[in-house]
Design a protein around this motif. Structure first.
Motif, PDB file in Angstrom:
ATOM      1  N   MET A 180     -17.847  13.224 -70.903  1.00 32.54           N
ATOM      2  CA  MET A 180     -19.250  13.060 -70.515  1.00 32.54           C
ATOM      3  C   MET A 180     -20.019  14.374 -70.610  1.00 32.54           C
ATOM      4  O   MET A 180     -21.200  14.380 -70.974  1.00 32.54           O
ATOM      5  CB  MET A 180     -19.348  12.470 -69.106  1.00 32.54           C
ATOM      6  CG  MET A 180     -18.885  11.023 -68.989  1.00 32.54           C
ATOM      7  SD  MET A 180     -19.579   9.904 -70.239  1.00 32.54           S
ATOM      8  CE  MET A 180     -21.335  10.039 -69.910  1.00 32.54           C
ATOM      9  N   ASP A 181     -19.362  15.491 -70.301  1.00 33.87           N
ATOM     10  CA  ASP A 181     -20.023  16.792 -70.462  1.00 33.87           C
ATOM     11  C   ASP A 181     -20.368  17.027 -71.931  1.00 33.87           C
ATOM     12  O   ASP A 181     -21.466  17.508 -72.264  1.00 33.87           O
ATOM     13  CB  ASP A 181     -19.120  17.915 -69.951  1.00 33.87           C
ATOM     14  CG  ASP A 181     -19.055  17.954 -68.422  1.00 33.87           C
ATOM     15  OD1 ASP A 181     -19.883  17.285 -67.778  1.00 33.87           O
ATOM     16  OD2 ASP A 181     -18.158  18.639 -67.878  1.00 33.87           O
ATOM     17  N   GLU A 182     -19.424  16.679 -72.825  1.00 35.00           N
ATOM     18  CA  GLU A 182     -19.682  16.817 -74.263  1.00 35.00           C
ATOM     19  C   GLU A 182     -20.818  15.890 -74.691  1.00 35.00           C
ATOM     20  O   GLU A 182     -21.696  16.272 -75.473  1.00 35.00           O
ATOM     21  CB  GLU A 182     -18.411  16.475 -75.059  1.00 35.00           C
ATOM     22  CG  GLU A 182     -17.305  17.510 -74.950  1.00 35.00           C
ATOM     23  CD  GLU A 182     -16.040  17.081 -75.669  1.00 35.00           C
ATOM     24  OE1 GLU A 182     -16.049  15.999 -76.302  1.00 35.00           O
ATOM     25  OE2 GLU A 182     -15.046  17.808 -75.592  1.00 35.00           O
ATOM     26  N   PHE A 183     -20.779  14.657 -74.169  1.00 31.58           N
ATOM     27  CA  PHE A 183     -21.813  13.670 -74.496  1.00 31.58           C
ATOM     28  C   PHE A 183     -23.192  14.171 -74.048  1.00 31.58           C
ATOM     29  O   PHE A 183     -24.172  14.105 -74.799  1.00 31.58           O
ATOM     30  CB  PHE A 183     -21.462  12.349 -73.813  1.00 31.58           C
ATOM     31  CG  PHE A 183     -22.466  11.252 -74.011  1.00 31.58           C
ATOM     32  CD1 PHE A 183     -22.500  10.530 -75.194  1.00 31.58           C
ATOM     33  CD2 PHE A 183     -23.385  10.934 -73.014  1.00 31.58           C
ATOM     34  CE1 PHE A 183     -23.426   9.508 -75.380  1.00 31.58           C
ATOM     35  CE2 PHE A 183     -24.315   9.926 -73.190  1.00 31.58           C
ATOM     36  CZ  PHE A 183     -24.339   9.214 -74.382  1.00 31.58           C
ATOM     37  N   ASP A 184     -23.250  14.700 -72.834  1.00 29.01           N
ATOM     38  CA  ASP A 184     -24.529  15.197 -72.302  1.00 29.01           C
ATOM     39  C   ASP A 184     -25.058  16.375 -73.111  1.00 29.01           C
ATOM     40  O   ASP A 184     -26.276  16.557 -73.240  1.00 29.01           O
ATOM     41  CB  ASP A 184     -24.358  15.632 -70.845  1.00 29.01           C
ATOM     42  CG  ASP A 184     -24.084  14.456 -69.925  1.00 29.01           C
ATOM     43  OD1 ASP A 184     -24.362  13.315 -70.334  1.00 29.01           O
ATOM     44  OD2 ASP A 184     -23.594  14.687 -68.802  1.00 29.01           O
ATOM     45  N   GLY A 185     -24.138  17.181 -73.641  1.00 29.40           N
ATOM     46  CA  GLY A 185     -24.548  18.361 -74.397  1.00 29.40           C
ATOM     47  C   GLY A 185     -24.900  18.083 -75.846  1.00 29.40           C
ATOM     48  O   GLY A 185     -25.386  18.963 -76.555  1.00 29.40           O
ATOM     49  N   ASP A 186     -24.651  16.861 -76.277  1.00 29.77           N
ATOM     50  CA  ASP A 186     -24.893  16.492 -77.682  1.00 29.77           C
ATOM     51  C   ASP A 186     -26.301  15.904 -77.812  1.00 29.77           C
ATOM     52  O   ASP A 186     -26.498  14.685 -77.732  1.00 29.77           O
ATOM     53  CB  ASP A 186     -23.825  15.488 -78.118  1.00 29.77           C
ATOM     54  CG  ASP A 186     -23.897  15.157 -79.593  1.00 29.77           C
ATOM     55  OD1 ASP A 186     -24.895  15.524 -80.251  1.00 29.77           O
ATOM     56  OD2 ASP A 186     -22.949  14.509 -80.098  1.00 29.77           O
ATOM     57  N   LYS A 187     -27.260  16.763 -78.021  1.00 24.79           N
ATOM     58  CA  LYS A 187     -28.665  16.323 -78.066  1.00 24.79           C
ATOM     59  C   LYS A 187     -28.948  15.405 -79.249  1.00 24.79           C
ATOM     60  O   LYS A 187     -29.766  14.484 -79.151  1.00 24.79           O
ATOM     61  CB  LYS A 187     -29.597  17.536 -78.100  1.00 24.79           C
ATOM     62  CG  LYS A 187     -29.494  18.433 -76.859  1.00 24.79           C
ATOM     63  CD  LYS A 187     -29.631  17.632 -75.576  1.00 24.79           C
ATOM     64  CE  LYS A 187     -29.363  18.478 -74.331  1.00 24.79           C
ATOM     65  NZ  LYS A 187     -29.201  17.654 -73.116  1.00 24.79           N
ATOM     66  N   ALA A 188     -28.249  15.636 -80.354  1.00 29.29           N
ATOM     67  CA  ALA A 188     -28.469  14.792 -81.538  1.00 29.29           C
ATOM     68  C   ALA A 188     -28.088  13.341 -81.227  1.00 29.29           C
ATOM     69  O   ALA A 188     -28.782  12.394 -81.627  1.00 29.29           O
ATOM     70  CB  ALA A 188     -27.654  15.316 -82.715  1.00 29.29           C
ATOM     71  N   THR A 189     -26.981  13.163 -80.506  1.00 28.04           N
ATOM     72  CA  THR A 189     -26.549  11.812 -80.132  1.00 28.04           C
ATOM     73  C   THR A 189     -27.552  11.167 -79.189  1.00 28.04           C
ATOM     74  O   THR A 189     -27.923   9.996 -79.359  1.00 28.04           O
ATOM     75  CB  THR A 189     -25.157  11.855 -79.484  1.00 28.04           C
ATOM     76  OG1 THR A 189     -24.198  12.179 -80.482  1.00 28.04           O
ATOM     77  CG2 THR A 189     -24.781  10.519 -78.852  1.00 28.04           C
ATOM     78  N   GLN A 190     -28.017  11.922 -78.182  1.00 30.74           N
ATOM     79  CA  GLN A 190     -29.005  11.383 -77.238  1.00 30.74           C
ATOM     80  C   GLN A 190     -30.263  10.919 -77.985  1.00 30.74           C
ATOM     81  O   GLN A 190     -30.796   9.833 -77.709  1.00 30.74           O
ATOM     82  CB  GLN A 190     -29.431  12.452 -76.213  1.00 30.74           C
ATOM     83  CG  GLN A 190     -28.310  13.247 -75.587  1.00 30.74           C
ATOM     84  CD  GLN A 190     -27.511  12.443 -74.584  1.00 30.74           C
ATOM     85  OE1 GLN A 190     -28.076  11.689 -73.822  1.00 30.74           O
ATOM     86  NE2 GLN A 190     -26.213  12.600 -74.599  1.00 30.74           N
TER      87      GLN A 190
END
Length: 474
Positions: A180-190
């Motif tokens: 989830m930390d990686e997910f939150d840090g992935d602005k392109a994915t968001q």
């Protein structure tokens, strides 16, 4: 709709702050004052079974009438593509449609949310559930119990267990916090998720895959809004997405980003934590979990896709089945054994009818009472007798083979872990094993392979559960 019987039934909504709301149903009248944000909830006292459709009247400054409400057993059916697999693709299940009665369904719309949602896409219907497994389960449960069945179907193909996990499970599972930390840090994915959700046109297949293979955000949109709707439990047919690695959360590349999930060996402990978390969410320690064991399949992991589907030392689905069986450590759980089903080359087998039947048997006896036999034989203990090992089983009344031949699927190993096929013979409710190549057998693996050839059943023709008695890594 169907409301859950024999449990308090929450009814909730939004009104004007401080507005008085009254809910009337089945002779009960409950009132509440909406809080300062307008939210309100009442809990109806436990209801008794009813096959007669009745009205619920909700009044405040306006009036809402909900009609044709039955009272019975409510189950959430969730998972990935084999739960989503449609009724139309299974003729044996489709053939049940004209004979169904007192079944209602709610199809949860497939979408995602970066935050936990309060609203869900969908509506109750008198149509059968779209899922072959969910409909088969509902049909046979209603037939066995003569009690109305409501199915809330919330599934999405190729989704991982992590897709259906609340964000705060990261506090118990460090690997999930990292994901989830990686997910939150992935602005392109968001940004891509936001663009897909805001798109006025239908999602492309690539967009659809991109959404359903993310962590957490399916839970936010497709499970969280269902809380606290009263239900008996959850039927869970998922695990395929978590079979790509034997163990550990792999480092992944841009091409296989969706493999950032727990491996087969970790899956069981994660699944138990996940179910405990769902019980906490619903505030129901007796919320049931029925797990569909992954059936036979002849392919391996990313490390080695082509395997011998009968070899117990390969990195096969045997390992995730072992993990799935760990849920039996928790109360109010059961696993529907499918080791005799499946397709060697097709990850979407069509033999869904027996899956629904076996789930219904488990639900009818485990949640509604009764003493009939509802599971196949399970290994109880093993006795050493010279060069032979004797396996004793529970649930083994009428132990036999389905084809009249010698029991198959057993392997033996010595202290060093050298595995050989076993010769097996029936002796009452036990199996006696030996192997020409092993003078001092120590360990057994039964049906512990991708797609083992098995024929051991009890008097109800229910298959014996896979097991192993060793602690080797492979």
């Amino acid at each position: 709709m169907v409301l859950q019987r024999e449990q308090p039934v929450p009814v909730w909504g939004v009104a004007t702050p401080s507005e008085e709301i009254t809910v009337g149903f089945a002779g009960q009248i409950k009132s509440v004052i909406a809080d300062k944000s307008g939210k309100w909830m009442v809990k109806l006292d436990p209801l008794t079974t009813s096959t007669v459709g009745r009205e619920m009247l909700i009044t405040g400054k306006s009036k809402i009438v909900l009609s044709d409400i039955l009272v019975g057993e409510v189950w959430i059916c969730s998972g990935q593509s084999n739960m989503q697999f449609p009724v139309a693709a299974v003729p044996e299940v489709k053939g049940l449609i004209p004979f169904m009665k007192n079944i209602r369904s709610f199809e949860v719309g497939r979408t995602v949310s970066l935050e936990e949602s309060e609203d869900v896409i969908g509506e109750w219907s008198t149509e059968h559930p779209s899922s072959a497994v969910a409909f088969g389960f509902a049909y046979f449960l209603e037939e066995l119990s003569d009690i109305p069945v409501g199915i809330i179907h919330s599934s999405w193909g190729s989704s991982s267990l992590e897709a259906w996990m609340p964000r705060n499970m990261g506090s118990e599972l460090p690997y999930f916090k990292e994901i989830m930390d990686e997910f939150d840090g992935d602005k392109a994915t968001q940004e891509r998720i936001a663009q897909i959700l805001e798109s006025p046109t239908k999602w492309s297949n690539q967009d659809d895959i991109f959404l359903r293979r993310q962590p957490n955000i399916l839970y936010n949109a497709m499970i969280k809004p269902l809380v606290p709707f009263a239900n008996r439990g959850l039927v869970w047919y998922q695990g395929e997405r978590n079979t790509r690695y034997l163990s550990g959360v792999p480092e992944v590349t841009e091409e296989n980003w969706f493999h950032r999930v727990a491996g087969m060996k970790e899956y069981g402990s994660v699944l138990k934590e996940w179910m405990l978390r769902y019980r906490e969410e619903w505030q129901n320690d007796e919320m049931n979990l029925l797990v569909v064991m992954l059936p036979g399949y002849g392919k391996g992991t990313e490390k080695k896709t082509d395997i011998d589907p009968e070899d117990p030392t390969e990195e096969s689905w045997a390992w995730i089945r072992e993990s799935q069986l760990q849920v039996l450590d928790l109360p109010y759980t059961a696993v529907a054994n499918t080791i005799d089903l499946g397709d060697k080359t097709n990850i979407h087998p069509t033999d869904k009818l027996p899956v629904g039947q076996r789930l219904a048997l488990l639900a009818a006896v485990n949640t509604l009472g009764g003493d009939r036999l509802v599971t196949g034989p399970m290994m109880l203990d093993v006795q050493e007798k010279g060069s032979e090992l004797v396996v004793h089983f529970s649930n083994a009344k009428g132990l036999k083979t389905s084809d009249g031949k010698a029991p198959s699927g057993f392997w033996l190993a010595d202290e060093a872990g050298d595995w050989k096929r076993a010769e097996a013979r029936l002796e009452g409710e036990s199996i006696v094993l030996s192997s020409e190549g092993i003078s001092q057998p120590k360990y057994i693996r039964y049906a512990f392979a991708g797609m083992p050839k098995v024929n051991l059943v009890n008097e109800l023709e229910l298959p014996a559960y896979p097991f192993r008695t060793d602690s080797f890594e492979h």
